[in-house]
Structure formats: structure tokens, C-alpha cells
Motif scaffolding. Structure first.
Motif: not given
Length: 133
Positions: A63-73
Motif C-alpha cells: 500500500s505504500l507509495d514508495c513500493v513498486s512491487e512485492v513478493f514472498y521470500e
């Protein structure tokens, strides 16, 4: 070509220290990818499950504007593969990990950022437990 930055963490009991490292990591490039440690990975590292489930932690960070992409490690042993898969130019980690990820300097720049003083998830959880007594 945009500069791609990647970082990893549990991001449990989200606090200002998390915000600080993510915004500083974002400021080093144009695209910030964040690997969220799965519940199982966190248990294998710390001997306890996170307070927040992985799905919730992922959504908070996403949800953060500074984050473009997330994934599970899913595994610490796959760090190199994650860096290559996400085409990382810069790996950012907190300075409490200083030197631990230098081996990846052959595929990307490794940057250790100072942690925010006087705040940690472990300390927050401990304070909550003590307040319950």
C-alpha cells in the motif's frame, strides 16, 4: 533504464523504522521491490511466527507509495535467484546485516542503511507483553 532497488524483511508490527528504510531504499532508485519473509521463513529464522500473517504484511507494504512491487521470500538460500529474477541493480539491507550480503556484489550494488534508533519490532512486542501482565 530505471534503477531497480530491492530489499527484504519481515515487516511485522509495522512501524516508523520500516517506513524509514523503505523510503530511503526507494530514494536510491526508480523502482523498489520488497521481498516479504513468509511466516514459515520467519519461524525458521527467529523461532516464532510473526504477529501479522504474511498476507497482511504484504498488503501493508504494497500500500505504500514508495513500493513498486512485492513478493514472498520463501528461502534465504534463494536470495541470489530473487535478485536476478527481479533484475536488482541495488540490494538494500539494514546495517545490522552489514557484510552478510556482500557476496552479491558481483550482480548488484549492496547498500546497508542505518536502522532507525530506539525502535524494533522485537522491543514493541516485548513492551506489549509486559503491559499485559
Amino acid at each position: 533504464m530505471p534503477t531497480r532497488v530491492i530489499t527484504f524483511g519481515t515487516f511485522d508490527v509495522f512501524h516508523v523504522g520500516h517506513v524509514n528504510i523503505l523510503t530511503r531504499a526507494h530514494d536510491l532508485g526508480d523502482h523498489l521491490t520488497v521481498g516479504i519473509s513468509t511466516d514459515e521463513l520467519n519461524f525458521s529464522k527467529k523461532g516464532r511466527y510473526p504477529i501479522y500473517r504474511q498476507e497482511h504484511r504484504l498488503e501493508i507494504v504494497r500500500s505504500l507509495d514508495c513500493v513498486s512491487e512485492v513478493f514472498y521470500e520463501h528461502s534465504l538460500d534463494l536470495k541470489r535467484e530473487y535478485l536476478l529474477e527481479h533484475r536488482a541493480d541495488i540490494l538494500v539491507m539494514g546495517d545490522d546485516w552489514k557484510g552478510r550480503f556482500d557476496e552479491f556484489g558481483d550482480i548488484c550494488e549492496v547498500v546497508y542503511l542505518p536502522r532507525t534508533a530506539d525502535i524494533s519490532t522485537t522491543d514493541i512486542i516485548q513492551a506489549i507483553r509486559e503491559a499485559e501482565l
